[in-house]
Scaffold this motif. Structure first.
Motif, PDB file in Angstrom:
ATOM      1  N   UNK A 139      29.357  40.636  39.598  1.00  0.00           N
ATOM      2  CA  UNK A 139      28.582  40.573  38.830  1.00  0.00           C
ATOM      3  C   UNK A 139      28.243  41.289  37.004  1.00  0.00           C
ATOM      4  N   UNK A 140      29.398  42.569  37.422  1.00  0.00           N
ATOM      5  CA  UNK A 140      29.987  43.203  36.123  1.00  0.00           C
ATOM      6  C   UNK A 140      31.001  42.957  34.919  1.00  0.00           C
ATOM      7  N   UNK A 141      30.825  43.136  33.546  1.00  0.00           N
ATOM      8  CA  UNK A 141      31.404  42.756  33.209  1.00  0.00           C
ATOM      9  C   UNK A 141      32.479  43.874  32.349  1.00  0.00           C
ATOM     10  N   UNK A 200      32.537  53.626  39.932  1.00  0.00           N
ATOM     11  CA  UNK A 200      31.110  52.495  39.890  1.00  0.00           C
ATOM     12  C   UNK A 200      31.370  52.606  40.888  1.00  0.00           C
ATOM     13  N   UNK A 201      30.031  51.492  41.524  1.00  0.00           N
ATOM     14  CA  UNK A 201      30.589  50.616  42.439  1.00  0.00           C
ATOM     15  C   UNK A 201      29.261  49.375  42.823  1.00  0.00           C
ATOM     16  N   UNK A 202      29.559  48.187  43.805  1.00  0.00           N
ATOM     17  CA  UNK A 202      28.790  47.727  43.748  1.00  0.00           C
ATOM     18  C   UNK A 202      28.923  46.867  45.033  1.00  0.00           C
ATOM     19  N   UNK A 203      27.632  47.456  46.127  1.00  0.00           N
ATOM     20  CA  UNK A 203      28.375  47.213  47.190  1.00  0.00           C
ATOM     21  C   UNK A 203      29.154  47.811  47.900  1.00  0.00           C
ATOM     22  N   UNK A 204      30.595  47.293  48.412  1.00  0.00           N
ATOM     23  CA  UNK A 204      31.066  47.653  49.139  1.00  0.00           C
ATOM     24  C   UNK A 204      32.395  48.295  47.815  1.00  0.00           C
ATOM     25  N   UNK A 246      29.292  46.309  32.211  1.00  0.00           N
ATOM     26  CA  UNK A 246      27.867  45.819  31.823  1.00  0.00           C
ATOM     27  C   UNK A 246      27.390  44.845  32.815  1.00  0.00           C
ATOM     28  N   UNK A 247      26.165  44.705  32.749  1.00  0.00           N
ATOM     29  CA  UNK A 247      25.065  43.341  33.779  1.00  0.00           C
ATOM     30  C   UNK A 247      24.939  42.651  32.911  1.00  0.00           C
ATOM     31  N   UNK A 248      24.661  42.745  31.773  1.00  0.00           N
ATOM     32  CA  UNK A 248      24.252  41.684  30.791  1.00  0.00           C
ATOM     33  C   UNK A 248      22.620  42.879  30.279  1.00  0.00           C
ATOM     34  N   UNK A 249      22.276  43.582  31.277  1.00  0.00           N
ATOM     35  CA  UNK A 249      21.246  44.358  30.772  1.00  0.00           C
ATOM     36  C   UNK A 249      21.743  45.819  30.525  1.00  0.00           C
ATOM     37  N   UNK A 251      26.058  50.813  40.610  1.00  0.00           N
ATOM     38  CA  UNK A 251      25.781  52.564  41.061  1.00  0.00           C
ATOM     39  C   UNK A 251      27.045  53.524  40.284  1.00  0.00           C
ATOM     40  N   UNK A 252      26.567  54.690  39.445  1.00  0.00           N
ATOM     41  CA  UNK A 252      27.911  55.232  38.823  1.00  0.00           C
ATOM     42  C   UNK A 252      27.336  56.528  39.029  1.00  0.00           C
TER      43      UNK A 252
END
Length: 734
Positions: free
Chosen positions: A577-579, A491-495, A602-605, A477-478
């Motif tokens: 999972x993010x670059x 910018x978060x991915x989970x916690x 990016x996550x590739x998508x 999420x952003x």
């Protein structure tokens, strides 16, 4: 009667939820319907009349904002100082009741909040003032968990704020009896270490308390002991009642109780909380003298109704609801416990109020109940009676009262020192994330719902809601925070969290870390940062970097840090999972706009491009290096300045969304009209943080999905938008 009173209060309180201020023309048909339904539909009648009342008063109080020049140029005001709020940075804030604006008389007299700068002493309460000011209509930052300044201002009856650019005349007020008594108090307590506490508890003057004192009171849940309200007024009235009753005369007891309570309220300056307590006491004593027996519920409802009739914007005041909730809880517990003792009643009151405190302040003090169990009797039976004795002796002479204040100083010194020590050692204040708050509410509601009919169905519904809450969220999420004219992106991915820039901080002490970023972190349950990226050195991007690093662990410091990893094009990190790819600058700098770190995530998508304050020179440099710029979400470079976002750059990025991080009505005119036109021509969806508050987007397959509404919540978030429409048509604030 109770039903009408309750729904009248509910109708007035509906202003908390209005998405915009309805048109004033709506009042007449609604009032007619309310009168027609008075006997047949008392609930509907009460609600409609409450709605109509707050609608009419709001338009009446806000009408002066339509006068020419308000918020656009400097103006000459005349008025009187209602309240002075000293600040520890040497400045002061004045609440001024305006009588004239540019020579035009104002009715009703609006209240404005003015900043007083400079070395000259600030005016005192009651002083007359004419000055050159620049006024502006309040606009609140809109972020989850942040302090709602617009609601607070209206709850205090303040409809504009501004600053003084020059004082024309200053007429000191005549020294009143309260001021003379306060001067005697200052003389009698000169040199006492506990003077700030004694001043707050006797006269309601809390300006000498330090921020650390307020933090301690909040952490221990005892702020109410130094806000003169129901506890203090009731205690004083009770002392007067008992003294007169010992003489065997009931009427004398009522009169003495009323006189002492009114005298203490006068001593405290008739603050809002004091007014509420005194009004409830007057109603109760009047009923006793009249020989009528009303329930506590009816007295509470009548008190709330009278207060909301006098000032319906009290519904926006958190203190109003905290007081009402405390009295309601006390009545409920008193009826349930019967003769089980004051000790159990006090513990029950603390427990019942915990969820209300949690809802209003976003946290709990786990020491609140035991500390209050000790302090409330101590204040009630010893400290406040001694303080009243000292204030009474002031009428004779400061010399006579000084020994009493000396005794109080000996008591308060160790007491407050011990409380500071306890708060520091135990760290009792727990900020609860939204999920934890929901769990607490669910735990409290389930036993109550079990008592209702169809409890099994309700339990299943709540279980389904809990399952939805626990369902895994989006991959990442952003959140683009509303930090005024500045930038901060979470910018978060989970916690796990990455923060890009930190917003500004100001000489007054207000900063976006305490005001916006940390409250949001607490709400989301974020207690560490994997990355804190600072794009460049400008204060609206970097001012809170060092402070944030002291408040939570920061694993990687990237960008414009004194001791961190500088940004350099070509850097790449894998973060879950993010670059993370750093695209700019080629040569580390950090001091100019075109040195800003340009970060592609990016996550590739899906991807987002964070651009700082780069201008067209850096944009052309990025295009020349042929780096992959494409991103579905773009933060417009330099807040949407005309010096950035040229057509070639927009074409290369090809975003679906662009977020302009521009403050509301900022003086630079960001985002620039030509920039907005270029993005519009490219078919890009545009949002502005200053207009719409925090922008929250979540990964949704191959596209971004926006969470939340286009409007920044209730109408009072954007009084300026109401002013722009003239308050005529009910229009969404978009």
């Amino acid at each position: 009667m109770d039903k009408r009173l309750f729904f009248f209060c509910a109708g007035v309180s509906s202003t908390l939820l209005w998405p915009w201020l309805p048109a004033r023309d709506a009042w007449l048909p609604l009032a007619i319907i309310g009168v027609i339904c008075w006997h047949s539909r008392p609930a509907l009648a009460g609600w409609l009349l409450g709605f109509v009342w707050v609608l009419c008063v709001s338009h009446w109080q806000l009408a002066w904002l339509q006068l020419p020049g308000v918020g656009e140029r400097s103006q000459i005001i005349m008025g009187s100082v209602v309240e002075v709020q000293p600040r520890h940075d040497g400045t002061s804030r004045l609440i001024v009741g305006l009588t004239h604006l540019d020579g035009q008389a104002l009715l009703p007299a609006p209240r404005v909040l003015l900043s007083w700068y400079g070395s000259a002493p600030a005016p005192s309460r009651g002083d007359g003032l004419s000055a050159v000011t620049h006024l502006y209509v309040p606009h609140a930052l809109s972020n989850p968990g942040s302090f709602n300044s617009a609601r607070w201002l209206l709850g205090q009856g303040i409809t504009a704020r501004g600053y003084l650019t020059g004082t024309l005349t200053h007429q000191p007020a005549a020294i009143g009896a309260r001021d003379r008594l306060l001067a005697r108090f200052d003389k009698a307590t000169q040199g006492l270490s506990a003077r700030p506490w004694l001043r707050a508890l006797s006269f309601g003057e809390r300006g000498e308390l330090r921020p650390s004192d307020w933090n301690m009171l909040r952490d221990l849940g005892v702020s109410h002991l130094f806000a003169i309200s129901g506890l203090h007024i009731g205690l004083v009235a009770g002392l007067g009642w008992l003294a007169a009753r010992w003489c065997g005369h009931t009427t004398a007891g009522l009169l003495v109780a009323l006189m002492l309570a009114t005298g203490y309220a006068w001593l405290a300056g008739f603050g809002v909380a004091t007014q509420r307590a005194l009004l409830m006491l007057v109603i109760w004593l009047g009923l006793m003298a009249w020989g009528r027996l009303w329930s506590g519920r009816r007295i509470l409802l009548l008190t709330m109704t009278l207060l909301l009739l006098v000032n319906p914007w009290l519904a926006l005041n958190q203190g109003f609801w905290l007081s009402a909730g405390a009295v309601a809880a006390l009545l409920l517990l008193a009826a349930g416990l019967r003769r089980q003792g004051l000790f159990r009643l006090q513990i029950g009151l603390g427990l019942v109020l915990l969820p209300l405190v949690m809802g209003l302040f976003g946290g709990l003090s786990w020491l609140s109940v035991p500390v209050n169990v000790v302090l409330i009797p101590l204040f009630s039976l010893l400290l406040i009676p001694l303080l009243l004795l000292g204030c009474g002796l002031l009428l004779l002479s400061p010399v006579v009262a000084a020994p009493v204040f000396g005794v109080l100083n000996g008591l308060f010194g160790p007491l407050m020192g011990g409380l500071h020590w306890l708060a520091a050692q135990a760290s009792p204040w727990m900020v609860l994330p939204a999920f934890a708050q929901a769990v607490v509410w669910l735990a409290l509601l389930l036993p109550l719902l079990a008592l209702l009919p169809q409890a099994r169905s309700l339990g299943l519904a709540l279980g389904w809601l809990a399952l939805l809450w626990l369902w895994p969220g989006p991959a990442w999420q952003v959140r683009v925070l509303d930090v005024g004219q500045g930038l901060s992106v979470l910018v978060t991915q989970g916690q796990r969290a990455l923060l890009y820039d930190t917003g500004n901080r100001f000489r007054s002490g207000f900063n976006m870390a305490d005001g916006v970023i940390l409250p949001l972190f607490h709400r989301l349950g974020i207690d560490a940062l994997d990355y804190l990226v600072i794009s460049h050195d400008d204060s609206d991007h970097s001012a809170n970097r060092d402070y944030l690093a002291t408040q939570m662990p920061v694993r990687h410091r990237w960008g414009a840090w004194p001791r961190g990893m500088p940004c350099r094009a070509g850097q790449q990190r894998q973060w879950g999972r993010l670059t993370l790819r750093m695209l700019w600058p080629v040569t580390p700098g950090g001091h100019r706009n075109n040195d800003s770190c340009v970060l592609h995530i990016s996550d590739g998508v899906l991807s987002v491009l964070l651009t700082g304050d780069i201008e067209q020179a850096a944009e052309h440099g990025l295009l020349a290096r042929r780096v992959p710029l494409k991103a579905q979400l773009l933060l417009s470079p330099h807040h949407g300045s005309r010096s950035s976002s040229h057509q070639g750059f927009i074409t290369a990025v090809a975003p679906d969304w662009v977020v302009h991080t521009a403050g509301f009505a900022n003086r630079w005119g960001f985002p620039a009209p030509e920039v907005v036109a270029r993005y519009r021509q490219a078919g890009v969806t545009q949002v502005v943080t200053g207009e719409q508050g925090l922008i929250h987007l979540v990964a949704n397959g191959p596209s971004w999905r926006r969470v939340g509404h286009d409007r920044p919540g209730p109408w009072y978030h954007r009084l300026a938008a109401w002013r722009e429409t003239g308050g005529i048509q009910p229009k969404p604030l978009e």
